[in-house]
Design an enzyme around this catalytic site. Structure first.
Site, PDB file in Angstrom:
ATOM      1  CG  LEU A   7     -25.174  35.435   8.417  1.00 50.49           C
ATOM      2  CD1 LEU A   7     -25.636  36.642   9.219  1.00 50.49           C
ATOM      3  CD2 LEU A   7     -26.279  34.975   7.470  1.00 50.49           C
ATOM      4  CG  ASP A   8     -23.444  36.307   1.892  1.00 51.99           C
ATOM      5  OD1 ASP A   8     -23.360  37.524   1.711  1.00 51.99           O
ATOM      6  OD2 ASP A   8     -24.508  35.661   1.789  1.00 51.99           O
ATOM      7  CE1 TYR A   9     -16.451  41.872   4.414  1.00 48.88           C
ATOM      8  CE2 TYR A   9     -16.936  42.757   2.229  1.00 48.88           C
ATOM      9  CZ  TYR A   9     -16.304  42.857   3.460  1.00 48.88           C
ATOM     10  OH  TYR A   9     -15.522  43.953   3.736  1.00 48.88           O
TER      11      TYR A   9
END
Length: 257
Positions: A120-122
């Site tokens: 998952l992106d940051y």
């Protein structure tokens, strides 16, 4: 040259060496010993490709393949699979040269060689699956299987039902090709934002954010709530739980194991 055992020889050998079939099925999460015995006598269990209805059958999973209703039984006491709720500002990695908070800071060193299956992106939140089962990890992340994923996205602006229908039926062209949502449903909306549930198979980087950017509704918050049959449920942000054998079996079946 090593002796090549026939199926009959393996079966005979395993009567002394193996574990009773119903015990293996119970350990793999198929239910009580009695229920597993019923599955065997009902003809739902195969050993090395042949239906097995004898309750005294012994099996060595290291050398033999067992299937129930066509799905392979995988049982390794050293394997563990986790469902983790990643908070925002946590890197989907096991370490970071920049010193940012990572998944390993949540899981710690309790499990050997555990790794995340996908990312998952940051700035996104929600479900990440982790395992030390290399075969399962390879299948979950392989583009061939494209496991279905569910997200709750809070986007800027008020989206109409026509936008959702368009994203499902027509899709949108991104830099790396056309992408369509499997499903799109508006959960709630106000004048300045809309909460949308989206389901898709693609695991491309930042795919949900890029889809809504392309139609003019940037994502403010993104939470992944489900991967295949595994749901985020009540796991609190920054916490995790160990999947049951039944859940691991369902996930394995989803990815062709």
């Amino acid at each position: 040259m090593p002796h090549a055992y026939t199926r009959a020889e393996r079966a005979h050998s395993n009567q002394d060496e193996g574990v009773r079939l119903q015990k293996i099925l119970a350990q793999a999460g198929f239910g009580s010993r009695r229920k597993c015995e019923e599955m065997i006598t009902e003809g739902r269990v195969e050993v090395d490709g042949e239906l097995t209805t004898e309750l005294g059958t012994r099996v060595d999973l290291g050398r033999q393949e067992v299937r129930v209703d066509g799905s392979r039984v995988r049982l390794n006491p050293n394997h563990v699979t986790l469902a983790l709720n990643k908070p925002r500002k946590v890197l989907s990695a096991m370490d970071d040269p920049k010193g940012r908070y990572t998944l390993s800071d949540i899981v710690g060193d309790k499990y050997d060689r555990i790794f995340h299956m996908g990312r998952l992106d940051y700035d996104s939140e929600g479900l990440i699956l982790m395992t030390n089962d290399g075969e399962l990890s390879e299948h979950v992340m392989h583009p061939r299987y494209e496991v279905q994923k569910t997200y709750i996205a809070t986007v800027e602006g008020r989206i109409g039902g026509n936008i959702c229908r368009r994203l499902v039926t027509q899709g949108v062209n991104l830099d790396d090709g056309l992408i369509r949502l499997d499903r799109c449903a508006i959960i709630d909306s106000s004048r300045d934002q809309t909460i949308v549930k989206v389901v898709l198979h693609s695991g491309k980087n930042r795919i949900v954010r890029r889809i809504f950017d392309a139609v003019g509704y940037p994502v403010r918050r993104l939470v992944r709530t489900q991967i295949g049959p595994i749901k985020l449920g009540e796991i609190k942000p920054g916490a995790y739980r160990v999947l049951s054998q039944a859940e691991v079996r369902a996930l394995s079946k989803e990815v062709g194991l």
